[in-house]
Every structure is written in structure tokens, then in C-alpha cells.
Design an enzyme around this catalytic site. Structure first.
Site, PDB file in Angstrom:
ATOM      1  CG  HIS A 112       3.337  16.802 -17.527  1.00 55.26           C
ATOM      2  ND1 HIS A 112       3.064  15.812 -18.430  1.00 55.26           N
ATOM      3  CD2 HIS A 112       2.409  16.680 -16.537  1.00 55.26           C
ATOM      4  CE1 HIS A 112       2.008  15.122 -17.997  1.00 55.26           C
ATOM      5  NE2 HIS A 112       1.604  15.613 -16.869  1.00 55.26           N
ATOM      6  CB  CYS A 142      -1.747  20.166 -11.843  1.00 57.27           C
ATOM      7  SG  CYS A 142      -0.986  18.668 -11.227  1.00 57.27           S
TER       8      CYS A 142
END
Length: 479
Positions: free
Chosen positions: A402, A97
Site C-alpha cells: 500500500h 484510510c
């Protein structure tokens, strides 16, 4: 706050190594950030990871940390390649991802009158939602080629420019990917999903650069205040999920076979030198390459859609990939530890590589600045572009945060949103949103996430990455 950890400084908390922990835990966060959401559960996961064989230095967590499967999301752990382990729980279900950010030659003010048309066009042209399928139909031969070649497969089929490949982590292709290590079930699930956004926290966002912190680095990244951007967040879809599921079962057996004591079955793992690890890393690389091909195709579809709706040429649009980073991965890397070069397997789960200037793993354009780091926020508030630093190399195996990090569970967010019109609230803030899933907006509402500015202030303050620019959302597509 738990009495079992201590504050090292304004931005770091240490969990001393006790019991079966082989190394301490180091959490990058302000103490007040741990007192919200599922902080205590995530801290226990940091302790659990510290018990695994071959872990080096510390079990690390970033300020966007929250509870995940086995490892916390926001966790970073490096294992010695000869004595350590690899764990699918340290990578997660959505393998690779990741997020990519594109800049344009368009000023955001110019597209304001057409914003509704743009958002509608992107929603029409980008397949999204649970189980969505795309227009790309793959032969058996092409399915295997995607898993081996990643973004380069998209380039060979006219959906990528050479610079797109160069500006993707690892050139959009992870080595060691052997399709024979991917199950038939996983191949079937990935058959029709290439070029689809997915659901949940995956999104496509039209934004604007609204503040520059570091003019020189922003200039090198092609970021201009007032410039329109496009950010997209997606992963390896059903194929990656199935790879993780397949290998978790095998890793539980491997843990018993190699006598690995687990504080939590979700940390099931195998020695990096074992055949089980080789097969998992190969299948994981296949899923990672599928994800890179997917994001590259999504970018191509978005570029075509923007040119149509704006009736503009490629040169007029000036669509350029700034960088693409992955969030969920385990990688073989070489780092300096106690003055010596060590080959390690770095697990980054909900964390971003943030390499410093000078790394030969960065594209030529960014070797003087350091690696671009894209940190999306929630759909109603800002996002950031950061840059990697030398301190990240010495302290966190070249890693940083992130995203914003979840604060509320999906069910808690649904409960908190009852009676509200989230799309209307976003529109009042100047953000147009289109979505597919019935509960998507409730589960993904801004309050379901930490404020990304708090998260970024920690990594910037700790020096493991540095602020370059801030972006503001104008239009969002959700699955």
C-alpha cells in the site's frame, strides 16, 4: 536474521507453522529489508496472526510491513466465514484510510511557474491538521446518510460525478452499514470533520508522471508522461478512530466469552457468525463510508481550488479520478482455495486490493487491464501506479502493498532530523511543501520511510502486481 524462517525465493520468506500457529507466515520481502527498522517485531506479529481461529492458507505480509497494533501494518489475512474471526486490530484505527489519484489535461511543465500559487491555494482551501474541522455542517439526518451512502452522499450534494463513483473501490459505499451500531461519541467526533485531510501521514500531492512502464495499461488508465496528477491520502478521521476504540473493548470481552486463546490482547476478536462481529462489521462499514465521502469531498474541494488558481474551465482542467483504493478494511469476498470457491473475510491492514483482469467487481473501464493500484512513496521521492494480476488472486487473496512503509518511529525521525531544515531540503529537490503540525515535517521526512522503489520491485518481481507508471512529487500539503 532469525533462524526461524526460510527464504522461498528472491521475493518471499516463509515462517513455518510452529507452536500454536495454524498456518505458516509468508512475507513478501528481500531478506535485507527485514534487517532494518522493526522487522523482528513485525515478524512476531505475523506469527501471532497465524494463531487465530479459521485463518486460511497463510498469515501474509507485504514488503512495506512494519509494526502495528496487533496485526502488522502491511498484513493480509483471510478467515473462513463460518469458522473464522474478525479482529479490529486487523483493520486498524484509521478505518478505510486510503488513497485516490486524479489525472488532468495539464502538462506539469505548464504549471511550474504557478506551482507556489497552486500549493498555497490548496493549503488554504483544504482544511488539514490535528482536529481540523471543515465547512460542511451535517444535520443528524445527514450524518446517518453519510454513514449509509458514502461517496454517493457527496454525489447527491453536487460534489461528485458519476465516473467518480464508478472509479472508487466498492463504488464508494460498503453494504451493511447501520448507523445505530456507531456510538454517540464516534458520531460527535465525525460531526465537523467531513472534508478535512487530517494529520500524520495524510497528504495531498501535486505530481507528474515521469516514467511509463506499460504503455497500453497506462493509456487505459489515462496516464501520460509529463501529465500533472493530484494524489490524496486520508481516512475516516476521529469517527473511525472512535469506532475502533469502542469495539476493541467489546472484542476483548468476546474473546473470553467464546474461549478464543490470544497470543496478544491486541488481536481481540469474535467469531464472524457472532452478534459482536455483526455489530463491528456494521460500524466499520459506516466508518469506511465516511472515509469515502471524505476523500470525495476533498477531491471536489481540490478541483474547485485548481480551477480558481489556474483560471481554467472544467474541460481545460480535465480533472478525472483514476481510482480510489482503501488500505484498512475487512471484507467479505469469494476466493478460490484448493480448487474450491470459499467465502472469506479478508483483513487488509496497510495493504491494497489488487484484483486481476476479468473481475466483475471492477469498473467496466478496467475489466480488461485489472485493478489500478496506487502506491504512494514519501514526500521527497517517487510514487507508483501498479495493476492487479491473476497471481495476486491465487497467492495473496487479491492483495498487494500500500505504500513505502515506515522505517523510523516518529520519535526516531524527530531525533534524526534535529538541526536540519526538511522543507529547504525538499525545495532543493524541486518539491514545495506546506504543512500545519509543528513536528509533521520531521516525523514525515523521506528517510522515515523505506524507499518505495524497493517495495514495488518486490511485488512486481513476485508477480502480485505489475508496474504501470512512476510519479514524482512537485508540491505537497501535509497536516
Amino acid at each position: 536474521m532469525s533462524p526461524s524462517f526460510q527464504q522461498l525465493d528472491e521475493y518471499r520468506i516463509e515462517i513455518p507453522a510452529t507452536g500454536n500457529m495454524r498456518v505458516p507466515g509468508i512475507v513478501y520481502a528481500r531478506i535485507d529489508m527485514l534487517e532494518k527498522g522493526d522487522g523482528e517485531q513485525a515478524l512476531q506479529q505475523v506469527r501471532n496472526v497465524a494463531c487465530l481461529p479459521g485463518i486460511l492458507k497463510a498469515s501474509l505480509a507485504m514488503p512495506d510491513m512494519h509494526w502495528g497494533y496487533g496485526f502488522p501494518i502491511g498484513g493480509v489475512a483471510a478467515f473462513d466465514w463460518d469458522t473464522g474471526v474478525v479482529s479490529p486490530g486487523g483493520v486498524g484505527y484509521d478505518i478505510n484510510c486510503g488513497v485516490r489519484l486524479c489525472t488532468t489535461a495539464i502538462r506539469a511543465a505548464e504549471i511550474r511557474p504557478k506551482l507556489q500559487q497552486i500549493v498555497d491555494a490548496l493549503y488554504r482551501d483544504i482544511p488539514c491538521g490535528v482536529g481540523s474541522t471543515g465547512s460542511i455542517r451535517l444535520s443528524n439526518r445527514d450524518r446517518k446518510a453519510v454513514l449509509e451512502q458514502g461517496s454517493r452522499w457527496a454525489q447527491r450534494h453536487g460534489m461528485a460525478e458519476p465516473e467518480d463513483i464508478e472509479h472508487t473501490e466498492d463504488g464508494g459505499c460498503m453494504a451493511g452499514a447501520h448507523p445505530e451500531d456507531v456510538s454517540d461519541r464516534a458520531m460527535e467526533r465525525g460531526k465537523d470533520q467531513l472534508g478535512t485531510l487530517g494529520a500524520g501521514n495524510h497528504f495531498l500531492e501535486i505530481g507528474v508522471v515521469d516514467r511509463i512502464f506499460d504503455p497500453n495499461t497506462a493509456d487505459a488508465f489515462g496516464l501520460v508522461e509529463g501529465g500533472m496528477t493530484l494524489m490524496l491520502h486520508s481516512g475516516s478521521r476521529g469517527l473511525g478512530y472512535q469506532v475502533c476504540d469502542d469495539y476493541l473493548a467489546m472484542m476483548i470481552r468476546a474473546s473470553a466469552k467464546y474461549g478464543i486463546s490470544l497470543p496478544d490482547r491486541q488481536l481481540a476478536c469474535a467469531p464472524l457468525v457472532s452478534e459482536e462481529a455483526r455489530r463491528y462489521l456494521s460500524a466499520m462499514a459506516c466508518a469506511a463510508n465516511y472515509a469515502w465521502a471524505n476523500r470525495q469531498i476533498l477531491m471536489h474541494l481540490a478541483r474547485e481550488s485548481l480551477m480558481r488558481v489556474l483560471a481554467i474551465s472544467p474541460k481545460g482542467l480535465g480533472f478525472r479520478l483514476l481510482y480510489d483504493v482503501c488500505h484498512n478494511i475487512a471484507k467479505k469476498e469469494v476466493h478460490v482455495l484448493d480448487g474450491k470457491l470459499r467465502t472469506v473475510c479478508v483483513h487488509r491492514k496497510g495493504a491494497t486490493r489488487a484484483f486481476a483482469p476479468g473481475s466483475d467487481l471492477l469498473p467496466e473501464a478496467y475489466r480488461k487491464t485489472g485493478q489500478p493500484v496506487i502506491v504512494p512513496g514519501d514526500m521527497g521521492r517517487e510514487s507508483y501506479v501498479l495493476v492487479g494480476t491473476e497471481k495476486a488472486m491465487t497467492d495473496t487473496f487479491g492483495s498487494t502493498c500500500h505504500g513505502a512503509g515506515r522505517l523510523l518511529s516518529r520519535s526516531a525521525a524527530q531525533k534524526a532530523s534535529k538541526g536540519r531544515s526538511i522543507d529547504r531540503e525538499l525545495a532543493q529537490k524541486g518539491v514545495l511543501v506546506r504543512w500545519t503540525g509543528r513536528s509533521t515535517l520531521a516525523e514525515e521526512m523521506p528517510e522515515a520511510y523505506k524507499h518505495v522503489s524497493d517495495v514495488v520491485d518486490v511485488v512486481d518481481g513476485a508477480g502480485i502486481s505489475r508496474k504501470v507508471a512512476r510519479l514524482r512529487p512537485l508540491g505537497v500539503i501535509k497536516g
